[in-house]
Design a protein around this motif. Structure first.
Motif, PDB file in Angstrom:
ATOM      1  N   GLY C 246       9.868  86.939  33.635  1.00  0.00           N
ATOM      2  CA  GLY C 246       9.514  87.423  32.758  1.00  0.00           C
ATOM      3  C   GLY C 246      10.403  89.147  32.819  1.00  0.00           C
ATOM      4  N   PHE C 247      10.805  89.659  31.206  1.00  0.00           N
ATOM      5  CA  PHE C 247      11.096  90.196  30.558  1.00  0.00           C
ATOM      6  C   PHE C 247      11.649  91.817  30.429  1.00  0.00           C
ATOM      7  CE2 PHE C 247      15.114  91.825  28.148  1.00  0.00           C
ATOM      8  CZ  PHE C 247      16.121  92.111  28.653  1.00  0.00           C
ATOM      9  N   GLU C 248      11.547  92.568  30.707  1.00  0.00           N
ATOM     10  CA  GLU C 248      12.003  93.828  29.878  1.00  0.00           C
ATOM     11  C   GLU C 248      12.882  94.727  29.665  1.00  0.00           C
ATOM     12  OE1 GLU C 248       7.428  95.539  30.725  1.00  0.00           O
ATOM     13  OE2 GLU C 248       8.522  97.335  31.875  1.00  0.00           O
ATOM     14  N   ILE C 249      12.868  95.494  28.500  1.00  0.00           N
ATOM     15  CA  ILE C 249      14.320  96.630  28.014  1.00  0.00           C
ATOM     16  C   ILE C 249      13.935  97.886  27.370  1.00  0.00           C
ATOM     17  CG2 ILE C 249      14.744  95.411  25.625  1.00  0.00           C
ATOM     18  CD1 ILE C 249      17.346  96.705  28.421  1.00  0.00           C
ATOM     19  N   GLY C 252       9.492  99.191  27.314  1.00  0.00           N
ATOM     20  CA  GLY C 252       8.899  97.894  27.820  1.00  0.00           C
ATOM     21  C   GLY C 252       7.549  97.290  27.274  1.00  0.00           C
ATOM     22  N   PHE C 253       6.711  96.609  27.932  1.00  0.00           N
ATOM     23  CA  PHE C 253       5.504  96.056  28.163  1.00  0.00           C
ATOM     24  C   PHE C 253       4.576  97.269  27.042  1.00  0.00           C
ATOM     25  CE2 PHE C 253       6.869  91.692  28.467  1.00  0.00           C
ATOM     26  CZ  PHE C 253       5.653  91.495  27.597  1.00  0.00           C
ATOM     27  N   ALA C 255       5.470 100.357  25.765  1.00  0.00           N
ATOM     28  CA  ALA C 255       5.565 100.312  24.745  1.00  0.00           C
ATOM     29  C   ALA C 255       5.027 100.210  22.993  1.00  0.00           C
ATOM     30  CB  ALA C 255       7.380 100.228  23.851  1.00  0.00           C
ATOM     31  N   ALA C 256       4.068  99.059  23.601  1.00  0.00           N
ATOM     32  CA  ALA C 256       3.468  98.581  23.068  1.00  0.00           C
ATOM     33  C   ALA C 256       2.349  99.125  22.657  1.00  0.00           C
ATOM     34  CB  ALA C 256       3.260  97.001  23.033  1.00  0.00           C
ATOM     35  N   ALA C 257       1.655  99.799  23.771  1.00  0.00           N
ATOM     36  CA  ALA C 257       0.669 100.352  23.758  1.00  0.00           C
ATOM     37  C   ALA C 257       0.931 102.295  23.588  1.00  0.00           C
ATOM     38  CB  ALA C 257       0.117 100.726  24.836  1.00  0.00           C
ATOM     39  N   GLY C 258       2.419 102.893  23.213  1.00  0.00           N
ATOM     40  CA  GLY C 258       2.162 104.379  23.185  1.00  0.00           C
ATOM     41  C   GLY C 258       2.318 104.465  21.064  1.00  0.00           C
ATOM     42  N   ARG C 297      13.495  95.279  34.109  1.00  0.00           N
ATOM     43  CA  ARG C 297      13.069  94.805  34.491  1.00  0.00           C
ATOM     44  C   ARG C 297      12.823  92.694  34.927  1.00  0.00           C
ATOM     45  NH1 ARG C 297       7.108  96.668  36.894  1.00  0.00           N
ATOM     46  NH2 ARG C 297       6.441  95.947  35.398  1.00  0.00           N
TER      47      ARG C 297
ATOM     48  N   GLY D 160      -1.756  98.594  19.613  1.00  0.00           N
ATOM     49  CA  GLY D 160      -1.753  99.724  20.240  1.00  0.00           C
ATOM     50  C   GLY D 160      -2.422  99.733  22.124  1.00  0.00           C
ATOM     51  N   GLY D 209       2.483  96.559  19.700  1.00  0.00           N
ATOM     52  CA  GLY D 209       1.552  96.007  19.728  1.00  0.00           C
ATOM     53  C   GLY D 209       2.693  94.865  21.076  1.00  0.00           C
ATOM     54  N   LYS D 245      10.831  94.688  22.899  1.00  0.00           N
ATOM     55  CA  LYS D 245      10.934  94.833  24.075  1.00  0.00           C
ATOM     56  C   LYS D 245      11.292  94.169  25.394  1.00  0.00           C
ATOM     57  CE  LYS D 245      12.480  99.006  23.573  1.00  0.00           C
ATOM     58  NZ  LYS D 245      14.199  99.370  23.462  1.00  0.00           N
ATOM     59  N   PHE D 247       9.619  90.272  27.116  1.00  0.00           N
ATOM     60  CA  PHE D 247       9.145  89.052  27.406  1.00  0.00           C
ATOM     61  C   PHE D 247       8.464  88.750  28.385  1.00  0.00           C
ATOM     62  CE2 PHE D 247      10.286  84.829  28.416  1.00  0.00           C
ATOM     63  CZ  PHE D 247       9.551  83.785  27.290  1.00  0.00           C
ATOM     64  N   PHE D 253       5.308  89.052  34.442  1.00  0.00           N
ATOM     65  CA  PHE D 253       5.323  90.317  34.984  1.00  0.00           C
ATOM     66  C   PHE D 253       3.743  90.209  36.440  1.00  0.00           C
ATOM     67  CE2 PHE D 253       7.889  91.437  32.399  1.00  0.00           C
ATOM     68  CZ  PHE D 253       8.925  92.117  33.050  1.00  0.00           C
ATOM     69  N   ALA D 299       6.310  91.935  23.648  1.00  0.00           N
ATOM     70  CA  ALA D 299       6.183  93.215  23.223  1.00  0.00           C
ATOM     71  C   ALA D 299       6.868  94.149  22.290  1.00  0.00           C
ATOM     72  CB  ALA D 299       6.080  94.740  24.485  1.00  0.00           C
ATOM     73  N   PHE D 300       6.099  94.313  21.639  1.00  0.00           N
ATOM     74  CA  PHE D 300       7.405  95.341  20.680  1.00  0.00           C
ATOM     75  C   PHE D 300       6.861  96.659  20.220  1.00  0.00           C
ATOM     76  CE2 PHE D 300       6.338  91.339  18.781  1.00  0.00           C
ATOM     77  CZ  PHE D 300       8.010  90.435  18.512  1.00  0.00           C
TER      78      PHE D 300
END
Lengths: 378, 378, 378, 378
Positions: C246-249, C252-253, C255-258, C297, D160, D209, D245, D247, D253, D299-300
């Motif tokens: 897995g990778f995030e910048i 990351g993940f 952010a999707a819920a924000g 991460r 969200g 999302g 953001k 993958f 993870f 993730a977006f």
């Protein structure tokens, strides 16, 4: 396999078949801020277009390029530049009679072997119509690369057995060629070329030719050593033009018979800057431009389509006679119309090399535009 | 910029300077299961190596290749193949006296302009020593590509003003060249070449030459149309060899002066299979191999290093005379030792094209090895 | 197919098998003039090397890198840099007993399917030993890219179920990690990680972890929009490290819920220059660096090799129990030793992006190093 | 620099700005004989198109794709496929009021720094409108890659703070998502997503999302080890989609916190063929497909454009409030419309890997479609 693109940094992808709806090109990597409009495209396309005079294929194409992206208010934006040229005179019916025969000198034999289908619609991607996309891309490359002061000049130096008068000044020669129906470098060569072309046409035959190119004011330092030599990429580009059979740079094949003592270019000063004092090298040493004119020649074989009947086989392997229908469209000498394509490919190689050099140049490098070390030691 | 690699699928990266510790190559993309060992490498390297006879540079290099990876129990494993060749006779001190002069015909002028430093250690990456890596990579390519039955043959067809007797059978010619100190195709040509070489050496001068190459039993269908034409990639590869100035395929430059009716290759049957009945095309139509022998020529300029004094400039731009120290090592004609390099590059282009073709071939394609449509309709 | 290289401009090719003679790398495209020596290489290699402490594989490798080319008097010359690391402790015999079984979680199943042979010598190219080459190449990249002032920092943020204390200052954390046997960011996290590792080892099991990376002082403007986004290339590079899942910048993940109102970084002034006022973006907007720290991460799965017996099949498809021989060499958590590899790949992506940017920057561009438009209008 | 293309063998180049005349794509490398027509294109484009319902940007685009080349009588010919989609509703005037402000979360800050100009016309190439080209290219990839039996499925798994009910059967979920206005996998998740979206819209805010993807029936053996791992290329492709953001592949993870004994997939027999008995790996081992479903998540971040006022700076660096004009067009959650783009990129990576594998497969390879070694020894 993806193989319809050329260039590493200044990269274009060409698309479209000879007898489809349109041909086009996407230029990816052109820097922002370069002046570009449809008028420039159309002037260049007109020069390559068929149907302009007695000596080229009577196929009539307006060859109007439409700029679909990458340009805003007359300047490039740095995003991909999409150019579309509609095919207007795509008479594939003209090819139907000759469909089931292998055409001597043509690629339909090898396409059949490679892809398993037999294109009888005028050559598809193997057609010289694909070179329209090269000319369009070449205009974009020219607009970018000419900002360094470079200029690409080309003309037809040989047509069949006729040789042009040796050219003293490439600029005058290219200026003459620009308006010459056979891209000859001067009036007497033009007369000789036209005379030979008339003969060839009377004989319902075809002939070849040799394009000469000159790249003036090339910055010093372009090209990378070993595999991305400037002239290796030029050879790659120019030998991809349909019907090309030979390439040389500088003294070329003649150099092989000479002596080092005579062919080695010495060095001298020009306005206080060290420059090669001769140019047998053709503007490259070790694959890197010297700043002198890059010049060379490209040989084109005779047009494969001729009016005379030719022995061949049909697709069942039975002997047959291949004869183009009366009034078929073809050029007696493809080398004539190849001249603007040679120019376009030179611009494209130059533009690519200029961007490549930007990535190479370190703070330790001397400016590409001039070698200013004379007089100040090292 | 990364520019020390060649090939798209069968790709190798070459490294090492003329006067560093070692030169080497990493071959990436060679399929698994191909026989390969150090003995094969060393036989090929020996052929290119200097110091073998009177007519080549007296630099002594054993040129023993070490296989460091990618081979297990005598066969390739599909992983990268790393080959290392130690430099033994790297006398950079020999170059110190001539350090501060621009050398006519050499790349140190352009390297200085491009990179901002002046390499006086024998050419660095511009040295012909880099071609050792090409020959080593070429062995790997040969081991793979020869499994299709293809063979690459080369010899020196012209040396200076001497032309070899026209070759009837490339196999005999290449077999002779393999043991000829000047890679001549037959005994009388050898004598002529040696005579001219002796004269050149007496004059403390150098000369050029033309290598002829033949790729036999090429499968039909190799090469991609438009930009990855088989002969465009050949030109790209061969024009990257140091000192090359010209390339032609098939009838080459001579084709430009001919007529279509004579140069178009007709078609015929051979063992029930349709094949071209002539080979003016040099084994390619539309950039795709026809299955006939791919042949052509590569011109090399005279060796830049000569014994005679030459006018030049020093790095302050002052006139100077450049003269190699007595006993300096150089070849009177680099074209001689270029012959195995030409062979290697042909193998490398062929290997790459074979892998490329695998990715292209669809279920609609006919087998690459033969065009079986004769007699069965289409 | 050639697939053992990474990078477009700053490109390296890695070679060598886990249990062959050596592993190595050729770095092609590094600019000239960069300080580089074997001491730097060896310090970096030591950090990744196994056998250093209780928590890593007991395989003993000195991992001494030899610089074979491309460096002269302690500085790069612009030519390819060849680095060779001899394998000393390659005990392939240790693997013989387990040869005929499919190893759960390992790549020998897929290698068998893809290549048709079964590598039982410790993983071949799939082995983490290949990452030695990445670390060596990463040193070269670091030497080049750090000249812009950029720094890459990494540490282990999570190990199994243990999470490190949230890091306030990446510099302090990375400095601590540099000497921590588990690359933990601080003393208490280190204790927690070691405790979990001891438990895992007692259970003869393995676990995973998450590496955190920070690229400080990245110039603004790196990365190309659309397909060569800076973080897309980072993801490509980091997901090529063995065991990464897995990778995030930036956010990351999570952010999707924000909400956009909270996650959009506003803008502010810093020393008169416009900068983002927050950094949920992780230092990239539209794939182009903002000049703020690029952070993210990378998740690594548990080591596939464990001490516990595992159900599997033999090569005849019969059920079997796979158990590593007593004393087999493996890490209880590969994520630990992945930390320097993550750093290396970040440096390599950064070096490549810096060269890419050089080719892009036009005279219309603002300097990459700073955005100086505040106060002077536009 | 040329950076608007993706893929090595199955390669496409995308062009066009959000507010220009048109967007388009050229697909280079698609094999011949694949069924393709405009109807297929338009069905796929419709799914991504805006203006379809309450939850997407009200921009109205018909998004009719025109096939300009590479297709003859409903099948691909192996030549480049050019697709053009005219922009109809390109209201750049809507952006004029907000022109001189930096937009939080948008790329206009980084474009200004990189290119030196400020695009105020709706994002140019950074706009999600570019993804139209990806969807069009994805249809071509799908037509080719689905011939192996593979299928790509995707849906929105999280919107969200709402999580979809865990999906049992991806096929049913994706079928539901295909007609769901929010690409939800089932009716109750759809209700939850819509409820959250309504709330977000009321608050004039946006949210993010997570798209879930599944590639079913992937042939075993795709992807190359080391740098062209299947999932590394997937990460590269998916992280190039605007607003992405994060993958992950397989257990992702979560795997980092697990134990090897539980996460290692064992092996078993299925219809006499050896297959992984679990799929924590997400269908890849060592970067090569196992034949099991490749699955993962992307993730977006929340849409950057929101209705709420935001603090920012103008181009003079003065504090300003950025507020979109009433009635501005934007999606409350870009992840919704990203779902078909995720699908398209998966198809494109798959198509590329299939062609890559053709070039790799040697006679020693086992068939990619199945691993038939069970029962017959090795």
């Amino acid at each position: 396999m993806a193989s319809n693109a050329f260039g590493l940094f200044f990269r274009y992808t060409s698309w479209g078949e000879s007898h489809g709806q349109a041909v086009g090109v996407v230029v990816d990597g052109c820097p922002a801020g370069i002046p570009l409009d449809e008028k420039m495209l159309n002037e260049a396309l007109a020069r390559r277009a068929p149907g302009r005079n007695y000596f080229t294929s009577p196929r009539r194409e307006e060859d109007q390029g439409r700029l679909l992206s990458g340009v805003f208010e007359g300047r490039t934006t740095g995003t991909p530049i999409s150019i579309l040229i509609t095919n207007r005179d795509a008479r594939s019916s003209a090819y139907e009679l000759i469909a089931p025969l292998l055409r001597p000198g043509h690629a339909n034999f090898t396409y059949l072997a490679k892809y398993g289908y037999f294109d009888h619609q005028g050559g598809g991607r193997a057609s010289a119509r694909e070179t329209t996309a090269r000319v369009a891309a070449g205009v974009v490359a020219r607009q970018f690369a000419s900002e360094t002061g470079s200029r690409v000049l080309a003309y037809l130096g040989e047509l069949g057995t006729s040789q042009a008068t040796p050219v003293e000044d490439p600029e005058t020669a290219a200026a003459y060629a620009l308006q010459s129906p056979v891209h000859a470098p001067d009036v007497s060569s033009e007369a000789a070329f036209m005379e030979e072309l008339r003969l060839v046409m009377e004989e319902k035959d075809s002939t070849g030719g040799v394009a000469h190119f000159h790249i003036l004011n090339t910055p010093v330092g372009l090209g990378d050593p070993v595999y991305e030599k400037f002239h290796a990429r030029l050879a790659y580009a120019l030998m991809s033009i349909p019907a090309s059979k030979g390439f040389e740079i500088g003294a070329g094949f003649a150099a092989a018979a000479g002596r080092g003592s005579r062919l080695n270019d010495s060095f001298g000063l020009r306005e206080g800057v060290v420059v090669p004092a001769g140019n047998n090298a053709g503007g490259v040493l070790g694959g890197i431009t010297t700043g002198e004119t890059v010049y060379g020649r490209v040989a084109f074989k005779p047009t494969s389509s001729i009016g005379l009947p030719q022995n061949t086989l049909d697709l069942q392997g039975k002997p047959a006679t291949f004869q183009l229908p009366e009034g078929s469209r073809h050029d007696p000498c493809v080398a004539v119309r190849a001249v603007p394509v040679v120019e376009a490919m030179c611009w494209l190689v130059l533009a690519d090399a200029l961007l490549m050099q930007k990535a190479v140049a370190s703070q330790n490098s001397r400016p590409v535009a001039a070698l200013p070390f004379a007089g100040d030691g090292l």
